[in-house]
Design a protein around this motif. Structure first.
Motif, short mmCIF file in Angstrom:
data_model
loop_
_atom_site.label_atom_id
_atom_site.label_comp_id
_atom_site.label_asym_id
_atom_site.label_seq_id
_atom_site.Cartn_x
_atom_site.Cartn_y
_atom_site.Cartn_z
N ILE A 146 0.85 -1.19 0.00
CA ILE A 146 0.00 0.00 0.00
C ILE A 146 0.89 1.23 0.00
O ILE A 146 1.80 1.35 0.82
CB ILE A 146 -0.91 0.02 1.24
N LEU A 147 0.62 2.15 -0.92
CA LEU A 147 1.26 3.46 -0.93
C LEU A 147 0.17 4.50 -0.70
O LEU A 147 -0.90 4.43 -1.31
CB LEU A 147 1.95 3.73 -2.26
N VAL A 174 3.76 10.89 3.63
CA VAL A 174 3.72 9.71 2.76
C VAL A 174 3.69 8.46 3.63
O VAL A 174 4.37 8.38 4.66
CB VAL A 174 4.94 9.67 1.82
N LEU A 175 2.90 7.46 3.20
CA LEU A 175 2.73 6.22 3.96
C LEU A 175 3.11 5.02 3.10
O LEU A 175 2.84 4.99 1.90
CB LEU A 175 1.28 6.09 4.42
N PHE A 176 3.72 4.02 3.75
CA PHE A 176 3.99 2.74 3.09
C PHE A 176 3.59 1.61 4.03
O PHE A 176 3.84 1.66 5.23
CB PHE A 176 5.47 2.59 2.75
N SER A 194 2.83 0.18 9.48
CA SER A 194 3.13 1.02 8.33
C SER A 194 4.21 2.01 8.73
O SER A 194 4.53 2.17 9.91
CB SER A 194 1.87 1.77 7.86
N SER A 195 4.80 2.67 7.74
CA SER A 195 5.82 3.67 8.01
C SER A 195 5.38 4.99 7.40
O SER A 195 4.68 5.02 6.38
CB SER A 195 7.17 3.23 7.43
N LEU A 196 5.80 6.08 8.02
CA LEU A 196 5.41 7.43 7.59
C LEU A 196 6.64 8.32 7.48
O LEU A 196 7.59 8.18 8.24
CB LEU A 196 4.44 8.06 8.60
N ARG A 197 6.60 9.25 6.50
CA ARG A 197 7.62 10.28 6.38
C ARG A 197 6.97 11.57 5.89
O ARG A 197 5.99 11.53 5.13
CB ARG A 197 8.72 9.88 5.38
N LEU A 198 7.54 12.68 6.29
CA LEU A 198 7.10 13.96 5.74
C LEU A 198 7.61 14.10 4.31
O LEU A 198 8.76 13.77 4.02
CB LEU A 198 7.64 15.12 6.59
#
Length: 227
Positions: A117-118, A130-132, A145-149
């Motif tokens: 999932i993106l 942004v999510l992965f 999941s992982s998150l970044r600005l």
């Protein structure tokens, strides 16, 4: 990347005070270099056979409607269509969802690879994020999941993937061949840039993306606008 093409699609939807329709979302992704599984929009039943021959099956039939956000919950997605009679039945079922007014998107199903999932959203405090995450059965089991600005660079995209516990399945385990991590990283970077370039985008959900031995291909997508 073709920012002008994406801008035209987004401005059209915003002018009409709606989110992007499924084929519009796909075209915006393609404009930013994110591959999408082959598809075609069909409005007449007699075109089905020709389209099926062109794309190659099996197929997913999907409703195109701004009123149906979760298509599968409303019967707006029919999978594993593999012959003309079944295709005609699927076409009729989807058309009836909205009094016969719905167009139908026919898409080639991607049967191999792993689901991920993106996503992206515009946080009121931090801005675009942004999510992965891993898709399919791993969503229910692991719930991580992982998150970044945004914007993110290549190293940050690689970290988003590697920090998930189950990311090893993408690298090849138990004799499986490794999947195309470079393509997945590239998709994350391009998704990040899309959020930066268009502040009118409220959120993006690309679920799933199929990661293959060569390539990472979007199969479904939603792009929500600040209307």
């Amino acid at each position: 990347m073709d920012g002008g093409r994406a801008k035209r699609l987004i401005q059209k939807a915003k002018k009409e005070k709606r989110d992007l329709l499924l084929p519009e979302a796909f075209e915006v992704l393609r404009a930013y270099g994110i591959p999408v599984a082959d598809y075609q929009v069909v409005r007449r039943k007699e075109k089905l056979e020709k389209v099926m021959e062109k794309i190659g099956g099996p197929f997913a039939f999907k409703a195109i409607s701004s009123d149906i956000s979760h298509k599968s919950d409303k019967g707006g997605v029919i999978l594993n269509v593999d012959h003309l009679k079944k295709a005609e039945e699927a076409y009729d079922r989807i058309r009836k969802l909205n009094g016969g007014d719905l167009s139908v998107l026919i898409q080639k199903m991607i049967l191999n690879g792993k689901e991920v999932i993106l996503g992206a959203k515009r946080d009121p405090s931090f801005g675009p994020v942004v999510l992965f995450g891993l898709g399919g059965i791993y969503v229910e089991v692991l719930q991580e999941s992982s998150l970044r600005l945004a914007p993110i660079n290549r190293l940050e995209a690689e970290e988003m993937i590697s920090e998930l516990k189950a990311s090893a399945i993408l690298k090849g385990i138990r004799g499986e061949r490794p999947l195309d991590m470079k393509a997945l990283v590239e998709n994350l970077i391009r998704l990040s840039q899309l959020m930066i370039d268009f502040p009118e985008i409220e959120g993006i959900d690309i679920n799933p993306v199929m990661v293959l031995e060569k390539g990472a291909v979007a199969v479904d997508a939603r792009i929500l606008l600040t209307i």
